[in-house]
Write a protein that holds these residues in place. Structure first.
Motif, PDB file in Angstrom:
ATOM      1  N   ARG A 247      -1.964 -13.042 -40.756  1.00 10.23           N
ATOM      2  CA  ARG A 247      -1.295 -12.650 -39.504  1.00 10.23           C
ATOM      3  C   ARG A 247      -2.252 -12.790 -38.317  1.00 10.23           C
ATOM      4  O   ARG A 247      -1.871 -13.287 -37.263  1.00 10.23           O
ATOM      5  N   GLU A 248      -3.474 -12.314 -38.497  1.00 10.12           N
ATOM      6  CA  GLU A 248      -4.450 -12.381 -37.408  1.00 10.12           C
ATOM      7  C   GLU A 248      -4.810 -13.828 -37.069  1.00 10.12           C
ATOM      8  O   GLU A 248      -4.963 -14.168 -35.893  1.00 10.12           O
ATOM      9  N   CYS A 249      -4.951 -14.665 -38.073  1.00 16.88           N
ATOM     10  CA  CYS A 249      -5.357 -16.049 -37.845  1.00 16.88           C
ATOM     11  C   CYS A 249      -4.238 -16.897 -37.259  1.00 16.88           C
ATOM     12  O   CYS A 249      -4.499 -17.862 -36.545  1.00 16.88           O
ATOM     13  N   ALA A 250      -2.999 -16.553 -37.544  1.00 15.79           N
ATOM     14  CA  ALA A 250      -1.874 -17.332 -37.047  1.00 15.79           C
ATOM     15  C   ALA A 250      -1.489 -16.937 -35.639  1.00 15.79           C
ATOM     16  O   ALA A 250      -0.820 -17.687 -34.941  1.00 15.79           O
ATOM     17  N   GLY A 251      -1.894 -15.786 -35.208  1.00 17.18           N
ATOM     18  CA  GLY A 251      -1.495 -15.308 -33.897  1.00 17.18           C
ATOM     19  C   GLY A 251      -0.228 -14.487 -33.990  1.00 17.18           C
ATOM     20  O   GLY A 251       0.585 -14.680 -34.883  1.00 17.18           O
ATOM     21  N   GLU A 252      -0.072 -13.586 -33.080  1.00 19.28           N
ATOM     22  CA  GLU A 252       1.032 -12.637 -33.115  1.00 19.28           C
ATOM     23  C   GLU A 252       2.397 -13.302 -33.139  1.00 19.28           C
ATOM     24  O   GLU A 252       3.288 -12.894 -33.872  1.00 19.28           O
ATOM     25  N   GLY A 253       2.596 -14.338 -32.347  1.00 18.12           N
ATOM     26  CA  GLY A 253       3.904 -14.975 -32.261  1.00 18.12           C
ATOM     27  C   GLY A 253       4.287 -15.791 -33.482  1.00 18.12           C
ATOM     28  O   GLY A 253       5.434 -16.124 -33.667  1.00 18.12           O
ATOM     29  N   GLU A 254       3.315 -16.125 -34.340  1.00 17.64           N
ATOM     30  CA  GLU A 254       3.602 -16.992 -35.474  1.00 17.64           C
ATOM     31  C   GLU A 254       3.641 -16.256 -36.798  1.00 17.64           C
ATOM     32  O   GLU A 254       3.795 -16.870 -37.838  1.00 17.64           O
ATOM     33  N   SER A 255       3.497 -14.945 -36.778  1.00 14.75           N
ATOM     34  CA  SER A 255       3.403 -14.228 -38.042  1.00 14.75           C
ATOM     35  C   SER A 255       4.735 -14.220 -38.774  1.00 14.75           C
ATOM     36  O   SER A 255       5.780 -13.985 -38.206  1.00 14.75           O
ATOM     37  N   ALA A 256       4.675 -14.510 -40.042  1.00 13.60           N
ATOM     38  CA  ALA A 256       5.861 -14.524 -40.892  1.00 13.60           C
ATOM     39  C   ALA A 256       6.021 -13.166 -41.542  1.00 13.60           C
ATOM     40  O   ALA A 256       5.138 -12.312 -41.481  1.00 13.60           O
ATOM     41  N   ASP A 257       7.138 -12.956 -42.190  1.00 18.29           N
ATOM     42  CA  ASP A 257       7.378 -11.729 -42.918  1.00 18.29           C
ATOM     43  C   ASP A 257       6.572 -11.776 -44.213  1.00 18.29           C
ATOM     44  O   ASP A 257       6.937 -12.465 -45.156  1.00 18.29           O
TER      45      ASP A 257
END
Length: 85
Positions: free
Chosen positions: A14-24
């Protein structure tokens, strides 16, 4: 150093993908392809870089590109952590 669990890996993803790209990543996701979770290769490479900094896990770019799923990435990382302990 925190234990590398699937939950910890989810936090790092989640941290590496960025807030807008986080998946469930709260359900059963270990065997779901990164692409199906919405993670591109850059996010997975950043995750591998974080695993190196925090856990000393050194995966090649080829290994990272071939793992495909969070579960497989976790397995490779844990195996390397165990080998260096």
């Amino acid at each position: 150093m925190p234990e590398l669990t699937l939950g910890e890996l989810a936090r790092i993803l989640r941290e590496c993908a960025g807030e807008g790209e986080s998946a469930d990543l709260d359900g059963e996701f270990a065997d779901v392809l990164f692409a199906d979770l919405g993670y591109d290769s850059l996010a997975v490479l950043e995750t591998a870089a974080r695993l190196k900094r925090v856990y000393g896990v050194e995966l090649t770019d080829e290994e990272v590109n071939e793992v495909g799923t969070p579960g497989r990435l976790l397995e490779l990382a844990r195996r390397q952590i165990a080998a260096t302990s």
